[in-house]
Design an enzyme around this catalytic site. Sequence first.
Site, PDB file in Angstrom:
ATOM      1  N   HIS A 180      24.521  -7.647  29.895  1.00 22.89           N
ATOM      2  CA  HIS A 180      23.297  -7.084  29.907  1.00 22.89           C
ATOM      3  C   HIS A 180      22.167  -7.894  30.061  1.00 22.89           C
ATOM      4  O   HIS A 180      22.032  -8.726  29.015  1.00 22.89           O
ATOM      5  CB  HIS A 180      23.061  -6.003  28.901  1.00 22.89           C
ATOM      6  CG  HIS A 180      21.939  -4.930  29.273  1.00 22.89           C
ATOM      7  ND1 HIS A 180      20.679  -5.344  29.340  1.00 22.89           N
ATOM      8  CD2 HIS A 180      21.886  -3.548  29.689  1.00 22.89           C
ATOM      9  CE1 HIS A 180      19.512  -4.338  29.575  1.00 22.89           C
ATOM     10  NE2 HIS A 180      20.419  -3.060  29.636  1.00 22.89           N
TER      11      HIS A 180
ATOM     12  N   CYS B 184       0.789  -1.258  -0.185  1.00 26.12           N
ATOM     13  CA  CYS B 184      -0.014  -0.145   0.016  1.00 26.12           C
ATOM     14  C   CYS B 184       0.971   1.169  -0.101  1.00 26.12           C
ATOM     15  O   CYS B 184       2.096   1.238  -0.601  1.00 26.12           O
ATOM     16  CB  CYS B 184      -0.976  -0.061   1.123  1.00 26.12           C
ATOM     17  SG  CYS B 184      -0.072  -0.094   2.811  1.00 26.12           S
TER      18      CYS B 184
END
Length: 628
Positions: free
Chosen positions: A550, A26
């Site tokens: 982390h 689109c």
Amino acid sequence: MNNQEIAKKVIDALGGRENVNSVAHCATRLRVMVKDEGKINKEVIENLEKVQGAFFNSGQYQIIFGTGTVNKMYDEVVALGLPTSSKDDMKAEAAKQGNWFQRAIRTFGDVFVPIIPVIVATGLFMGVRGLFNALEMPLPGDFATYTQILTDTAFIILPGLVVWSTFRVFGGNPAVGIVLGMMLVSGSLPNAWAVAQGGEVTAMNFFGFIPVVGLQGSVLPAFIIGVVGAKFEKAVRKVVPDVIDLLVTPFVTLLVMSILGLFVIGPVFHVVENYILIATKAILSMPFGLGGFLIGGVHQLIVVSGVHHIFNLLEVQLLAADHANPFNAIITAAMTAQGAATVAVGVKTKNPKLKTLAFPAALSAFLGITEPAIFGVNLRFRKPFFLSLIAGAIGGGLASILGLAGTGNGITIIPGTMLYIGNGQLAQYLLMVAVSFALGFALTYMFGYEDEKEVATEVATERLVQEETTGNIPAALQNETLVTPIVGDVVALADVNDPVFSSGAMGQGIAVKPSQGVVYAPADAEVSIAFPTGHAFGLKTTDGAEVLIHVGIDTVTMNGDGFEAKVTQGDKVKAGDVLGTFDSNKIAAAGLDDTTMVIVTNTADYASVAPVATGSVAKGDAVIEVKI
């Protein structure tokens, strides 16, 4: 990467050509129908260059590239062998997806979206005419009549437009639909608005008890008539021989449906429509702006769910009844806050890829399309999205307090200003937009986004200052091998669902999906940083590598719940010593990902930083080699 290289990576991440049924596009998105959603590597796609976001909705995997770029990417993936289909084909397939409520709302969208441009144009005509009135510039008689034609026609024939579009969606003949719709507003019928004013015009009285008037401005009755009429026409066509179909089917359809429409469906659902309109106005007129606060706070959540087209029906009803649309301003507040949050992320981040993603996505939001901002930035980092909902709620409440109401629908924020120029509310509209933007930006900048690269840089700077003041200058870098700090399955850093890590902006390394909740030292080192939340550790190895471990993505938001640090800054550790523990179940319960990143933050100091592990890794297994 050029477009062809990106297209190849998109296809690979979709699970290969064999996992794709069809592809279309689109204005902003590549829309892919896949066989198995589980085979899509969503993290890789979301972190590809030029991708502004991706999400699965309505049976389609939609990849946001933005206006212009999407056309080029579509050409590339088709050239590489992906099968194509039209948007209508994909829509038909997608229509089978989702529950009954989602399918019903999609149907509302399919019916009303084609009508919106006409309503938008009419709203702009109203704005221009209102501007002339505000400037006290009276229009000549004939020209004034012409402007009235421009502003009134769409609403007078609105039932015709609705029935036409409904026939089109439900498989009837649109020409039959529009004629049926125009019968509902025929000039031979008493005008509904004239009857409502209580003048000389009165309703026709059929059979002594059925009041009949035209359905000018009606939406719901026209929609129901369109649904029943399209299905009735298809049923008639099945039993009528082909040789007389052209003569009999339209005749029977128009005869039966005009009777049902004017004498049964129209009167009944006109009453229902009035109750819906009364309820809608009651919500919008709640004291202290509560209606706007509520709608402004949930609107973007409804966009995420994909059922926001329900507002089209309500907005058109309000415009048809009063030529004023309070929803427009409230929705504008929600969308402005969403775009502002994206700007805040773009301003605060040091990640160049995220910056190039955030600012175009924000511009798209300010032009009325928030999906790139939602799925490309804010929802990925969670807190910006939810803080923008708060800002949107406050902005929506302000819109209600100010009594803002646009003269049309379908356009918001920057282009939406045209809907307020002629009704004397432009200054209030701009105030509401400014407040929504300021709140969305400020909340996100202060509380919604923390660039982990920036934190690591500040820590490194602080450490360098300490080294200079203490004279503790590290020895020259050496080649070394780091062992895994986490037991589990290796994940390529590029596949991590966080652009700060996956882009390599913080350095090269590896990620591990944990199978145990223990963090080990990857080498003999000094703890240079131990976050009080226990979710991350910084180490300086004896051979000079600076390593960040982390645990999880966005786990800083847990404020230490489920984490326990066993070391503090300045501690000396040996390879394999325990740095901390964590509870993966609590991370999952918080809706977060426990994938743990192991990053060599001084990658630039080395000739190479290379992962050496695949599959599962146990304590003591080598995972990264660094070479000078």
